[in-house]
Enzyme design. Structure first.
Site, mmCIF file in Angstrom:
data_model
loop_
_atom_site.group_PDB
_atom_site.id
_atom_site.type_symbol
_atom_site.label_atom_id
_atom_site.label_comp_id
_atom_site.label_asym_id
_atom_site.label_seq_id
_atom_site.Cartn_x
_atom_site.Cartn_y
_atom_site.Cartn_z
ATOM 1 N N ASP A 64 36.906 -20.765 -14.381
ATOM 2 C CA ASP A 64 36.001 -19.956 -15.193
ATOM 3 C C ASP A 64 35.296 -20.909 -16.154
ATOM 4 O OD1 ASP A 64 34.776 -18.295 -17.092
ATOM 5 O OD2 ASP A 64 36.373 -16.795 -17.017
ATOM 6 N N ASN A 91 25.360 -23.543 -11.993
ATOM 7 C CA ASN A 91 24.712 -22.402 -11.359
ATOM 8 C C ASN A 91 25.293 -21.042 -11.752
ATOM 9 O OD1 ASN A 91 22.976 -21.153 -9.185
ATOM 10 N ND2 ASN A 91 25.011 -20.665 -8.369
ATOM 11 N N SER A 143 16.215 -19.397 -14.268
ATOM 12 C CA SER A 143 15.518 -18.209 -13.770
ATOM 13 C C SER A 143 14.264 -17.973 -14.590
ATOM 14 C CB SER A 143 16.381 -16.941 -13.761
ATOM 15 O OG SER A 143 16.157 -16.136 -14.891
ATOM 16 N N TYR A 156 20.964 -11.274 -21.349
ATOM 17 C CA TYR A 156 20.523 -12.195 -20.290
ATOM 18 C C TYR A 156 19.325 -12.998 -20.785
ATOM 19 C CZ TYR A 156 18.994 -13.700 -15.619
ATOM 20 O OH TYR A 156 18.619 -14.435 -14.516
ATOM 21 N N ALA A 157 18.358 -12.315 -21.396
ATOM 22 C CA ALA A 157 17.183 -13.011 -21.931
ATOM 23 C C ALA A 157 17.600 -14.032 -22.983
ATOM 24 C CB ALA A 157 16.197 -12.008 -22.518
ATOM 25 N N ALA A 158 18.498 -13.631 -23.882
ATOM 26 C CA ALA A 158 18.957 -14.559 -24.917
ATOM 27 C C ALA A 158 19.611 -15.784 -24.308
ATOM 28 C CB ALA A 158 19.940 -13.833 -25.844
ATOM 29 N N SER A 159 20.427 -15.571 -23.287
ATOM 30 C CA SER A 159 21.123 -16.700 -22.673
ATOM 31 C C SER A 159 20.152 -17.633 -21.951
ATOM 32 C CB SER A 159 22.193 -16.191 -21.697
ATOM 33 O OG SER A 159 21.623 -15.566 -20.558
#
Length: 323
Positions: A64, A91, A143, A156-159
């Site tokens: 992990d 990835n 991405s 997700y956007a923040a990351s």
């Protein structure tokens, strides 16, 4: 079939399905020596078998990436097994879909931990190895979400925005080491099992838009970076369009995406809310493709996407000039 050139020594995290698995197989066809890592052992063993069948030498490790100590151990083991590391493909990517306030904060935190801190753990583990051997390529899967904000996927956007900034900072720090590269990959929607693994709090069944890419298309771009590293590689949309859209019309593109998501959630088939495979690996073996792609609609969707990007850039430029 393996080529006569020196075999690449490659580590891939998030290698058990989708882009990571497709990239592993493609490297294996070139005779690469691989260490594949992910949370799910069954899927890893399946992909390792595919890689060996086409000529790759493969080791697998269950890990992990949010565990920094485990990632450091992975890097040390990979270095010992392979005799060095030429390429590290970071990835791992997870997601949760839903309006920000409807998603448990623990789910948001896990997305950031995997997508941002996990990649930082990868880099922290392998960069000392690259520096000691005076070469290496670190490839970050980011991405299009690293350029275009994604309502209904705020964490997700923040990351992804954070990961893009992290890569740029690393390139600055490594600017005096010309043989060490940090490469970013920005695909548009890709047909992987990830959509089945995602956490979902929309009440609707998740789906992909027309024109989604095959994982193998992205894998081809990743493998090319091993021999021809470059800072930014966009797959499925021109990189310049992504950058200009972010610079000229960031709020406009996010608002348009929000309208699309509102409309989609109202019309989609009912689905089940839950955390998916966010905290634990999938119970069953995964695959490379998600099985939702419609190749016949790919060309038309690509043309429409390009036109939309041009329109956004044009609108943004007009608004910017009026300020």
């Amino acid at each position: 079939m393996a080529s006569n050139r020196t075999a690449k020594r490659v580590v891939i995290t998030g290698a058990s399905s989708g882009i990571g698995a497709a990239t592993a197989v493609r490297f294996a066809k070139d005779g690469a020596h691989l260490v594949l890592a992910a949370r799910g052992r069954a899927s890893l063993d399946d992909i390792a078998g595919r890689c060996r069948a086409v000529g790759g030498e493969v080791h697998v490790r269950t890990i992990d990436v949010t565990d920094a100590a485990a990632v450091a151990q992975l890097a040390a083991e990979a270095r010992a097994l392979l005799g060095g590391i030429d390429v590290w493909f970071s990835n791992v990517g997870v997601g949760v879909v839903g309006r920000y306030e409807d998603v448990p904060i623990a789910d948001h935190a896990q997305v950031v931990a995997a997508n941002l801190l996990g990649h930082m753990n990868d880099a922290h583990a392998v960069l000392p190895i690259f520096l000691a051997q005076n070469h290496g390529t670190f490839i970050n899967m980011i991405s299009v979400g690293g350029f275009v904000a994604t309502p209904y996927a705020a964490a997700y956007a923040a990351s992804k925005f954070g990961l893009r900034g992290f890569s740029e900072a690393l390139r600055g720090e490594l600017s005096k080491h010309p043989r060490i590269h940090v490469c970013d990959v920005y695909p548009t929607f890709v047909d992987t099992p990830g959509i089945d693994h995602a956490a979902n709090y929309t009440g609707a069944k998740l789906s992909l838009p027309p024109g989604s890419l095959a994982p193998e298309t992205v894998a081809k771009a990743v493998v090319r970076l091993a021999d021809h590293p470059r800072n930014t590689t966009a797959v499925g949309a021109p990189a310049i369009a992504l950058k200009l859209t972010q610079f000229l019309a960031p709020n406009l593109s996010a608002a348009m995406m929000n309208g699309f998501m509102d409309s989609w959630s109202d019309r989609a088939e009912p689905g089940y809310d839950g955390s998916g495979a966010l905290f634990d690996p999938p119970a069953t073996s995964s695959s490379i493709e998600g099985g939702r792609r419609n190749p016949e609609r790919r060309r038309k969707a690509a043309a429409l996407s390009a036109a939309a990007a041009v329109a956004l850039v044009t609108l943004g430029a007009l608004r910017w000039r009026r300020k």
